[in-house]
Design an enzyme around this catalytic site. Structure first.
Site, PDB file in Angstrom:
ATOM      1  N   SER A  90      52.698  52.263  27.043  1.00 49.07           N
ATOM      2  CA  SER A  90      52.995  51.934  25.642  1.00 49.07           C
ATOM      3  C   SER A  90      53.097  53.147  24.722  1.00 49.07           C
ATOM      4  CB  SER A  90      51.959  50.943  25.109  1.00 49.07           C
ATOM      5  OG  SER A  90      52.087  49.729  25.800  1.00 49.07           O
ATOM      6  N   THR A 140      45.585  44.804  25.485  1.00 51.13           N
ATOM      7  CA  THR A 140      45.808  44.478  26.885  1.00 51.13           C
ATOM      8  C   THR A 140      44.466  44.113  27.506  1.00 51.13           C
ATOM      9  OG1 THR A 140      46.865  45.218  28.922  1.00 51.13           O
ATOM     10  CG2 THR A 140      45.816  46.937  27.608  1.00 51.13           C
ATOM     11  N   LYS A 182      42.782  40.388  25.350  1.00 51.27           N
ATOM     12  CA  LYS A 182      43.757  39.439  24.798  1.00 51.27           C
ATOM     13  C   LYS A 182      43.133  38.102  24.378  1.00 51.27           C
ATOM     14  CE  LYS A 182      47.961  41.089  27.083  1.00 51.27           C
ATOM     15  NZ  LYS A 182      49.099  40.687  27.927  1.00 51.27           N
ATOM     16  N   ASN A 203      48.484  39.570  22.037  1.00 50.17           N
ATOM     17  CA  ASN A 203      48.785  40.921  22.532  1.00 50.17           C
ATOM     18  C   ASN A 203      49.202  41.861  21.415  1.00 50.17           C
ATOM     19  OD1 ASN A 203      51.502  40.339  22.032  1.00 50.17           O
ATOM     20  ND2 ASN A 203      52.190  41.386  23.886  1.00 50.17           N
ATOM     21  N   ASP A 207      54.463  38.439  24.571  1.00 48.80           N
ATOM     22  CA  ASP A 207      54.706  38.442  26.021  1.00 48.80           C
ATOM     23  C   ASP A 207      55.762  37.403  26.432  1.00 48.80           C
ATOM     24  OD1 ASP A 207      53.041  40.524  26.773  1.00 48.80           O
ATOM     25  OD2 ASP A 207      51.298  39.229  27.068  1.00 48.80           O
ATOM     26  N   GLY A 227      51.168  32.348  40.292  1.00 45.95           N
ATOM     27  CA  GLY A 227      50.031  32.934  39.588  1.00 45.95           C
ATOM     28  C   GLY A 227      49.511  31.974  38.539  1.00 45.95           C
ATOM     29  N   GLY A 240      46.999  33.416  36.054  1.00 43.35           N
ATOM     30  CA  GLY A 240      46.231  34.248  35.134  1.00 43.35           C
ATOM     31  C   GLY A 240      46.915  34.304  33.766  1.00 43.35           C
ATOM     32  N   MET A 277      57.146  40.237  37.520  1.00 44.73           N
ATOM     33  CA  MET A 277      56.569  40.889  36.331  1.00 44.73           C
ATOM     34  C   MET A 277      56.090  42.307  36.637  1.00 44.73           C
ATOM     35  SD  MET A 277      54.481  38.232  34.048  1.00 44.73           S
ATOM     36  CE  MET A 277      55.100  36.631  33.561  1.00 44.73           C
TER      37      MET A 277
HETATM   38  P1  NAP Z   1      45.279  38.179  35.970  1.00 42.59           P
HETATM   39  O1  NAP Z   1      44.991  37.327  34.783  1.00 42.59           O
HETATM   40  O2  NAP Z   1      44.207  38.997  36.573  1.00 42.59           O
HETATM   41  O3  NAP Z   1      45.864  37.199  37.117  1.00 42.59           O
HETATM   42  C1  NAP Z   1      46.117  37.695  38.395  1.00 42.59           C
HETATM   43  C2  NAP Z   1      46.868  36.646  39.215  1.00 42.59           C
HETATM   44  O4  NAP Z   1      47.209  37.232  40.474  1.00 42.59           O
HETATM   45  C3  NAP Z   1      46.042  35.397  39.530  1.00 42.59           C
HETATM   46  O5  NAP Z   1      46.903  34.280  39.611  1.00 42.59           O
HETATM   47  C4  NAP Z   1      45.485  35.733  40.920  1.00 42.59           C
HETATM   48  O6  NAP Z   1      45.212  34.606  41.711  1.00 42.59           O
HETATM   49  C5  NAP Z   1      46.663  36.454  41.525  1.00 42.59           C
HETATM   50  N1  NAP Z   1      46.232  37.316  42.613  1.00 42.59           N
HETATM   51  C6  NAP Z   1      45.542  38.481  42.502  1.00 42.59           C
HETATM   52  N2  NAP Z   1      45.312  38.991  43.731  1.00 42.59           N
HETATM   53  C7  NAP Z   1      45.869  38.121  44.624  1.00 42.59           C
HETATM   54  C8  NAP Z   1      45.951  38.081  46.043  1.00 42.59           C
HETATM   55  N3  NAP Z   1      45.422  39.063  46.811  1.00 42.59           N
HETATM   56  N4  NAP Z   1      46.604  37.048  46.634  1.00 42.59           N
HETATM   57  C9  NAP Z   1      47.144  36.064  45.887  1.00 42.59           C
HETATM   58  N5  NAP Z   1      47.099  36.048  44.518  1.00 42.59           N
HETATM   59  C10 NAP Z   1      46.455  37.057  43.911  1.00 42.59           C
HETATM   60  O7  NAP Z   1      46.471  39.196  35.679  1.00 42.59           O
HETATM   61  P2  NAP Z   1      47.639  39.022  34.602  1.00 42.59           P
HETATM   62  O8  NAP Z   1      47.253  39.671  33.340  1.00 42.59           O
HETATM   63  O9  NAP Z   1      48.052  37.600  34.611  1.00 42.59           O
HETATM   64  O10 NAP Z   1      48.799  39.945  35.245  1.00 42.59           O
HETATM   65  C11 NAP Z   1      49.474  39.569  36.429  1.00 42.59           C
HETATM   66  C12 NAP Z   1      50.575  40.575  36.727  1.00 42.59           C
HETATM   67  O11 NAP Z   1      51.585  40.537  35.723  1.00 42.59           O
HETATM   68  C13 NAP Z   1      50.099  42.029  36.802  1.00 42.59           C
HETATM   69  O12 NAP Z   1      50.776  42.652  37.861  1.00 42.59           O
HETATM   70  C14 NAP Z   1      50.547  42.618  35.484  1.00 42.59           C
HETATM   71  O13 NAP Z   1      50.781  44.007  35.589  1.00 42.59           O
HETATM   72  C15 NAP Z   1      51.860  41.867  35.277  1.00 42.59           C
HETATM   73  N6  NAP Z   1      52.270  41.809  33.870  1.00 42.59           N
HETATM   74  C16 NAP Z   1      53.459  42.380  33.530  1.00 42.59           C
HETATM   75  C17 NAP Z   1      53.888  42.323  32.229  1.00 42.59           C
HETATM   76  C18 NAP Z   1      55.196  42.946  31.865  1.00 42.59           C
HETATM   77  O14 NAP Z   1      55.417  43.210  30.680  1.00 42.59           O
HETATM   78  N7  NAP Z   1      56.079  43.168  32.810  1.00 42.59           N
HETATM   79  C19 NAP Z   1      53.106  41.696  31.253  1.00 42.59           C
HETATM   80  C20 NAP Z   1      51.893  41.098  31.630  1.00 42.59           C
HETATM   81  C21 NAP Z   1      51.478  41.172  32.958  1.00 42.59           C
HETATM   82  P3  NAP Z   1      43.750  33.915  41.688  1.00 42.59           P
HETATM   83  O15 NAP Z   1      43.725  33.024  40.476  1.00 42.59           O
HETATM   84  O16 NAP Z   1      43.683  33.172  42.958  1.00 42.59           O
HETATM   85  O17 NAP Z   1      42.732  35.051  41.595  1.00 42.59           O
END
Ligand code: NAP
Length: 305
Positions: free
Chosen positions: A38, A89, A93, A114, A129, A154, A156, A246
């Site tokens: 950022s 972040t 959030k 965010n 987002d 996912g 999260g 993502m």
């Molecule tokens: P989060 O709240 O921690 O959620 C993580 C998700 O990934 C959960 O659904 C989790 O499943 C799953 N997961 C993690 N490890 C896993 C594994 N080994 N096998 C299967 N599923 C797994 O994270 P978040 O904030 O939602 O972010 C998720 C992703 O989106 C990250 O990579 C982040 O960098 C990306 N993102 C990108 C942007 C962008 O602007 N491009 C914006 C936001 C986020 P469980 O529920 O089973 O633990």
């Protein structure tokens, strides 16, 4: 203004030591925050705005490493020190919700903030987002979520933003599949009951439940680390699916590579990152975001990351 070499993030003590000196301050707060793109993104934007309007030369954007328990002290301090806004972040959030005076519909929908904006009537919490995702999809595939079938992998924070936006845009259906199925069920329940059909599907069944042409969004963190498996095998998705990951670093995850090899249109999350940042900048500055230099800065940052 941030240059090419990222500065180390500031901490609470550094925030306390700031003085209101006419600088209009912006920033991103996280814990940890070391590798945030950022400051590069917004540094480039502010430099471009300043070239056209010199008053923006007095604006700066920095990274702040703050623990969750520090946020309640940090936000009033920031208001005193000349902050106009902040990005938030992980893990702030949701934690910030009780600390804002007003929640915009974008933040209410997702249940997370965010982007913070200080206005005369207090601290506003917004969320860009979902907007970022929708713009990222439009840019990559020439279509948004309206009327589409969407499969979100996912459950999260990022998945919640995706489902909220799918419903907001009027997707035909949004299926949610997650490793921990209970979380998918809970997420789907939160958004069910409107025009968009929202349902949790078992991860193992996701390929059968998705119809041809489904927009599949990886909102898991799988793909971030070398050796991560695919969040769902691309080979088991029906024909004509569009794959949006993502994850943007690495630029092509194994999931996207497998999807591309099958001939599906694929895109990474760089567009989402760019557009969520661009919208936040517009909220703070009331100016159109200079997308080209912002994208260039992001690509340059990631190439060096
Ligand atoms: P989060 O709240 O921690 O959620 C993580 C998700 O990934 C959960 O659904 C989790 O499943 C799953 N997961 C993690 N490890 C896993 C594994 N080994 N096998 C299967 N599923 C797994 O994270 P978040 O904030 O939602 O972010 C998720 C992703 O989106 C990250 O990579 C982040 O960098 C990306 N993102 C990108 C942007 C962008 O602007 N491009 C914006 C936001 C986020 P469980 O529920 O089973 O633990």
């Amino acid at each position: 203004m941030s240059g090419k070499v990222p500065e180390p993030p500031r901490d609470l003590a550094a925030l306390r030591a700031l003085r209101a000196d006419g600088t209009t301050r912006l920033g991103v707060v996280g814990w940890p925050i070391d590798h945030s793109a950022s400051p590069a993104l917004h540094g480039a934007a502010l430099a471009t705005l300043a070239a056209a309007e010199p008053s923006f030369a007095a604006w700066e954007y920095r990274a702040y490493a703050l623990r969750p328990e520090e946020l309640a002290e940090a936000l009033p301090l920031a208001a005193e020190r000349g902050f106009r806004g902040l990005n938030l972040t992980v893990p702030h959030k949701v934690e910030v919700l009780p600390l804002v005076d007003r929640l915009a519909p974008s933040a209410e929908r997702i249940g997370a903030v965010n982007t913070l904006l200080w206005e005369e009537d207090g601290l506003h919490g917004l969320n860009t987002d979902g907007y970022g995702l929708e713009e990222g999809l439009r840019e990559a595939f020439g279509l948004g979520m309206a009327g589409q079938s969407v499969l979100v992998l996912g459950a999260g924070g990022a998945a919640r933003a995706a489902v909220a936006e799918a419903v907001h845009q009027g997707a035909a259906r949004a299926f949610v599949a997650n490793r921990t199925e209970d979380r998918a069920v809970e997420l789907a329940r939160r958004f069910a009951g409107g025009v968009t059909e929202v349902a949790a599907v078992p991860l193992a069944d996701a390929g059968h439940r998705a119809e041809p042409g489904t927009l599949v969004v990886n909102a898991t963190s799988l793909g971030l680390r070398p050796g991560d498996p695919q969040p769902f095998p691309a080979a088991e998705l029906p024909e004509r699916c569009l794959l949006y990951d993502m994850v943007y670093n690495p630029p092509e995850t194994p999931w996207l590579a497998a999807g591309r090899a099958r001939g599906y249109p694929v895109a990474n999350g760089l567009g989402m990152l760019l557009h969520q940042g661009a919208r936040a900048l517009e909220i703070w500055t009331d100016r159109p975001a200079p997308l080209a230099p912002m994208r260039e800065a992001l690509e340059g940052f990631l190439a060096g990351a």
